[in-house]
Design a protein around this motif. Structure first.
Motif: not given
Length: 893
Positions: A431-452
């Protein structure tokens, strides 16, 4: 030896200055320049570089301490045998005769002139003062801060000089340049660390760059040793000290800067002779006493400290640090000593560091938390826990705004096993590097993996990262949705929840302004202390600016620019600076706006947070373009376009900067090209908030100027409705003026007059000087086209006065042209038969500048047929037949 690439920054400027003075001795007469600086600052290097570049005669002498009492010793080096007569007058005459025989200007260098004999200096001074015909520049180099140099020598060198130049320490940026010349890339954090460690002394920087392995420079916060020469000097000085003095120096270096003498004495176990030991250590240049006399002391500099600790050896240093930890009252300092003394994993100490890091993170002091977590990871033996702590350290570094330091640890983090936290942190960095596609993929993967249920804190952290991501995508509804989700998972008082809440109000600003205000009011009451306050105040200031609460916005944004508060974040400071600069532009404080941009750009370059770059440069482009400073505007425009612009919050100001550039040039087609991307679907919902992104009125004005009235009408309807629904007063005024422009262009003067007067009435209640002048100028154009020349004269004159105060030369010129074309101030009886009318003169001036008939029509608010009519009359009156002849005739006049 200073490397060949050492003439950077101030040194390059000094070398250029001296070369200029040497070239100008024919015109200015001889000179005696003094170049001073601490040892190792590059005095000799600059003198040699000047000598090598000089095509004429160079005389060189190097003074020495043991020869300082030998009369004419320096002169004899410059011109052998010149001092044989032992007569100053004869020596001076001989030197003048020697110089006069040269074909070109002469450079005479006396290196280390602080050791020069007084007779030689007196002769050089006399020659320069009493022989104006001499084609001579004398350059003395002298050291400052050397206790061995007597006061008399120092005073004499300064007394005889006519020009004085001083070499300050290198800046971090200049240290980075020196490294780059060796093909070593230092991220700004490392350049800053190396600069602090060496005191910015070029010789020390050069030595460490040469002596240390290249891979060390890409690490996070390495322990830097002393350069070889410094280490050797320190070893010799320690060996010459009395045992008690040596123990005192070692204790001070173990304890570090700002050491209480009491603590050093206890650690060194000195029973008597303290004052003598302090005196001997200070005289040996090993310790420095603080401003409060004997109460505080410390190592002379970080290099001396490193050299002393290296001389002690690892085992002795570790033992001393453990003993020191028992003596120190400050818990943070005690913990840091224990960390430094722990060469192997220590689970209990790592746990204590983790607890303290959590406390600092809860306060928003991310920089401190990052250091604690990195130390904790090093001392942790359990692999999973070690990896988690390292990942959290990187997250904290990003939170503090030190992206380059965080990036130094990324290879290590990417090699770890995949976890929700790891992906969330890498997404944050994207995000802070200005890369939204990478950020979207990383965050989506994190949300898929996390046990809420099992990891609600990690889930809340991912939500908070999504909040920042969607803010930068200009998706206000998603900002609120992810913020609410994160707050619900972790509770409202956790660090992630407070961070999300500080941004949540900005999402609510899109149609829910009253709720946004209440949200910030509640958050401000609940969080009163710590670095989190900076986040909240910045968000509230941003909201105030959107809502046209100018005074409140200024106070909040100014207070949240500083990073001197506990753990203050560079990322937050950059956001605050960007919006503060925008506010200063709107209120006409353009010098302040440029200063804010300069300071924030320096911070951006040091941290690598590119998100705010276009937002900052948007303001710089606007100010420079309106002032007619086209070279500076172009530089800012290039910076606006530098790097990726995939995030909407980067694309929007970039488009606006280009539109501002085009509007300042009266290029309506260019405005439409620059803003056309904002009419696409991606810019709906957030990006089209007229209170935050004032582009719609610019686009509408350009449509009208191009004669695209139906498009302008349809376009304005939607944005006028948005401004009214959201309660954006300033935006409504701007759009009202655009509507008045459209109505006036269609010949509907009275409805246009109503719109303009309403717009001016709205703006009168706000300190938006640029908007007031801009609306008044367009209103005057409409009035003039409708034949209301006297009314037009009043409106344009008022606008002109504001533009003059702002320094907006591009609009001052337009106002003058409009006033002249209106002809109210021109007496027709004074015109000759062949003189151009005001309107003809305005057309001729623009055509001579290279504008097409269509562009002239747009600028003067007349039809292309009218332009052609006036141009035909101009040709007839002036006896010319072409645009080229017109341009030539205007140049002659």
């Amino acid at each position: 030896m200073i490397g060949a690439g050492s003439a950077v920054g101030v040194r390059a400027a000094v070398l250029t200055d001296l070369a200029h003075r040497l070239r100008e001795v024919d015109a200015d007469g001889p000179g005696l320049a003094l170049l001073v600086g601490r040892a190792g600052m590059g005095r000799t290097f600059i003198a040699r570089a000047l000598a090598v570049a000089h095509p004429g005669l160079v005389l060189w002498a190097t003074a020495a301490e043991w020869e300082s009492n030998r009369p004419f010793g320096v002169l004899d080096q410059l011109v052998p045998g010149i001092g044989d007569s032992a007569d100053p007058i004869a020596a001076g005459t001989a030197l003048i005769r020697h110089v006069a025989g040269a074909d070109d200007r002469v450079l005479a260098v006396v290196d280390d002139a602080h050791w020069a004999d007084s007779r030689s200096l007196q002769v050089l001074s006399t020659v320069v003062r009493h022989h104006p015909e001499a084609r001579l520049l004398v350059l003395l180099t002298a050291v400052s801060g050397d206790p061995r140099v007597t006061v008399s020598n120092t005073e004499l060198v300064h007394h005889v000089s006519t020009i004085r130049l001083e070499l300050p320490p290198l800046t971090a940026a200049e240290v980075g340049q020196l490294a780059a010349e060796r093909d070593i890339v230092l991220h700004p954090s490392m350049a800053e660390q190396l600069c602090r460690h060496t005191g910015g002394v070029p010789r020390n920087v050069d030595q460490l760059l040469d002596e240390l392995p290249e891979e060390l420079w890409s690490r996070f916060d390495p322990d830097l040793p002393a350069p070889t020469t410094v280490a050797g000097r320190v070893r010799e000085a320690l060996a010459a000290c009395a045992p008690a003095t040596r123990r005192l120096v070692e204790a001070v270096c173990v304890l570090g800067p700002d050491t209480a003498v009491r603590d050093a004495v206890l650690l060194a176990e000195i029973d008597e002779g303290l004052v003598a030991a302090l005196d001997e250590a200070a005289a040996a240049d090993l310790i420095a006493l603080g401003p409060r006399g004997l109460s505080v002391t410390g190592p002379v500099d970080p290099m001396v400290r490193s050299a002393v600790l290296a001389t002690m050896g690892p085992a002795a240093v570790a033992a001393a640090r453990r003993r020191a930890a028992e003596l120190i009252d400050d818990p943070v300092r005690r913990l840091s000593l224990l960390v430094a003394a722990a060469p192997v994993p220590d689970a209990a100490l790592a746990d204590r560091l983790d607890v303290m890091a959590t406390e600092r993170a809860a306060q928003g002091a991310w920089a401190a938390a990052a250091t604690l977590l990195h130390d904790a990871s090093r001392l942790t033996e359990d692999r999973l826990q070690r990896e988690r702590r390292l990942t959290r350290a990187v997250d904290a570094l990003i939170g503090s705004g030190d992206v380059f330091a965080a990036a130094a640890l990324i290879p290590e983090v990417e090699s770890l096993r995949e976890t929700p936290l790891r992906n969330a942190v890498l997404g944050y960095l994207a995000i802070v590097r200005g890369r939204p596609t990478e950020a979207e993929n990383r965050l989506a993967r994190a949300w898929d993996l996390v046990n809420v249920e099992r990891e609600p804190d990690i889930a809340a952290l991912i939500c908070q990262r999504y909040v920042l991501h969607t803010l930068c995508r200009c998706r206000p509804h998603d900002v609120v949705r992810w913020a609410d989700r994160g707050i619900g998972l972790a509770g409202p008082d956790t660090p992630a929840a407070v961070e999300a809440s500080a941004i949540r109000g900005l999402g609510m600003a899109y149609g829910r302004m009253d709720e946004a205000r209440r949200s910030y009011a509640e958050l401000t009451q609940r969080v009163r202390h710590g670095a989190q306050v900076q986040r909240i105040v910045m968000g509230r200031g941003w909201l105030d600016l959107i809502a046209d609460e100018i005074d409140e916005a200024r106070a909040d944004l100014e207070s949240s620019v500083s990073t001197t508060v506990l753990g203050g974040s560079a990322r937050i400071s950059l956001w605050a600076s960007a919006w503060l600069a925008r506010l200063q532009f709107l209120t006409g404080d353009w010098d302040d706006a440029l200063r804010t941009v300069r300071e924030a750009t320096s911070l951006l370059d040091r941290t690598g947070i590119i998100l705010t770059g276009p937002l900052l440069q948007w303001t710089a482009v606007a100010v420079h373009a309106l002032r007619g400073e086209w070279d500076l505007a172009e530089v800012a425009l290039r910076r606006t376009d530098a790097g990726p612009q995939d995030y909407e919050i980067m694309r929007l100001p970039s488009c606006l900067a280009r539109a501002q550039w085009a509007e300042a040039r009266a290029d309506a087609a260019g405005v439409l090209r620059a803003l056309q991307p904002l009419t696409q679907a991606w810019a709906r919902g957030g990006a089209d908030d007229p209170g935050q992104w004032p582009w719609a009125d610019m686009y509408a004005h350009a449509l009208v100027a191009q004669g695209r009235y139906d498009e302008a009408d349809i376009f304005l309807e939607r944005h006028e409705r948005l401004a009214a629904d959201f309660g954006r007063t300033a935006a409504s005024a701007r759009l009202g003026a655009a509507r008045g422009h459209l109505l006036g262009a269609k010949g509907e003067l009275e409805p246009a007059r109503t719109r303009f007067q309403d717009a001016l009435r709205r703006l009168e209640a706000m300190p938006l000087r640029y908007d007031r002048a801009r609306v008044g100028f367009v209103y005057g154009q409409i009035l003039r086209r409708a034949g209301k020349r006297r009314e037009a004269d009043v409106e344009i004159s008022v606008a002109r006065d504001i533009f003059v105060a702002l320094g907006a030369e591009t609009y001052v010129t337009r106002c003058d042209r409009e006033l002249k074309a209106g002809g109210v101030r021109v007496q027709r009886a004074d015109r000759g038969i062949g003189e151009l009318t005001p309107q003809e003169d305005a057309v001729a001036q623009l055509v001579a500048q290279g504008l097409s008939n269509r562009e002239v029509a747009s600028e003067l608010f007349i039809s292309t047929k009218t332009v052609q009519y006036h141009l035909t009359r101009v040709y007839a009156k002036l006896g010319i037949r072409s645009r080229a002849e017109l341009a030539a005739k205007r140049r002659m006049n």
